[in-house]
Design a protein around this motif. Sequence first.
Motif, PDB file in Angstrom:
ATOM      1  N   PHE A  98       1.740  -0.195  -1.009  1.00 28.24           N
ATOM      2  CA  PHE A  98       0.635  -0.867  -0.340  1.00 28.24           C
ATOM      3  C   PHE A  98       1.109  -1.990   0.584  1.00 28.24           C
ATOM      4  O   PHE A  98       0.296  -2.678   1.193  1.00 28.24           O
ATOM      5  N   TRP A 117      -2.647  -7.240   4.967  1.00 33.10           N
ATOM      6  CA  TRP A 117      -3.530  -6.161   5.415  1.00 33.10           C
ATOM      7  C   TRP A 117      -4.252  -6.467   6.719  1.00 33.10           C
ATOM      8  O   TRP A 117      -4.983  -5.615   7.223  1.00 33.10           O
ATOM      9  N   ALA A 121      -9.545  -6.126   8.305  1.00 31.00           N
ATOM     10  CA  ALA A 121      -9.655  -5.331   7.085  1.00 31.00           C
ATOM     11  C   ALA A 121      -9.917  -6.213   5.871  1.00 31.00           C
ATOM     12  O   ALA A 121     -10.697  -5.851   4.980  1.00 31.00           O
ATOM     13  N   GLU A 145     -10.419   1.200  -1.983  1.00 34.59           N
ATOM     14  CA  GLU A 145      -9.606   0.590  -0.926  1.00 34.59           C
ATOM     15  C   GLU A 145      -8.124   0.838  -1.173  1.00 34.59           C
ATOM     16  O   GLU A 145      -7.370   1.169  -0.252  1.00 34.59           O
ATOM     17  N   ARG A 148      -7.240   4.461  -0.437  1.00 30.58           N
ATOM     18  CA  ARG A 148      -7.184   4.696   1.006  1.00 30.58           C
ATOM     19  C   ARG A 148      -5.882   4.165   1.608  1.00 30.58           C
ATOM     20  O   ARG A 148      -5.332   4.751   2.551  1.00 30.58           O
ATOM     21  N   ARG A 149      -5.373   3.080   1.056  1.00 27.84           N
ATOM     22  CA  ARG A 149      -4.181   2.447   1.603  1.00 27.84           C
ATOM     23  C   ARG A 149      -2.882   2.982   0.996  1.00 27.84           C
ATOM     24  O   ARG A 149      -1.793   2.596   1.427  1.00 27.84           O
TER      25      ARG A 149
END
Length: 279
Positions: A98, A117, A121, A145, A148-149
């Motif tokens: 991440f 990030w 975002a 989240e 998705r990352r």
Amino acid sequence: MEYVSRLPRPPLDGLIDDLYYLEGAPPYARLTLPASPAAFLVVNLGAPFRIRAGSDIETAEFVDGCVVTTPTRAFEFGYPLRTRSVGVHFKPWGMAPFLPMPAAELCDRPATIEQVWGRPATAELRDRLATAEGPHEMLTLLEEELTRRLGEAAGLGLVRHTSRIIAATSGAVAIDDLRVSAGVSSTHLAQRFKELIGVTPKRFARTYRFAATVLSINPAEPIDWADLAGGAGYFDQAHFGHEFRAFTGLTPTRYVEVRRRFLREHPGHVLDGWPLPTD
């Protein structure tokens, strides 16, 4: 103080120990988190908090939250009168997929969520979390989240395998044995560890051994320090005391005094497993 925690679904469960929600009045204005073999992320939804990392004299204010890779020294947290946040307790190797930078760049240097990030975002995520209907929906949003990352991290399998050996031995393993088990050079292994965890295997093993030893302490019972140090594989009690001060900033006896005071003043508190009140 309200604390809600749950495990994430696959594939995040291989990277994360738990997702959590925290809200309420902290028992102390300042709490110290000893060094431990883990990383964490906090998305702040309340008033700013402050962190003094490692040997830094000055504290820094964090509005949107923070990202902390495996710390090698104690961190001091300064909380507002009431705090509200959601967060992630990562497995030692779990934060790497991440991060847009090597974990070593953040070693003992907490970053804001925005620095990791980006501002748009981060603002969007905080807005969505702040308007969610309760802790469980907030944790679901955070999990979405993270899913998705989720990205790739070269060498993740190698570091995960080696980290598990370190964990299984509570840090009492020869680094050369790790290299042989991994089938790579010590230089390559150290490089991957620094990229994905933030520290070398040797430093990680030291931190793991210390954390395992501290977690074995029952502050409510008498403690034989020499026996504890010997059982953990330290050369002697003096060596153990040196490590204790390096990782917590306190002597072993002072640490236990602080823990005992916390337990007396806040029996059954949700934070009674880790904090060291500093005022």
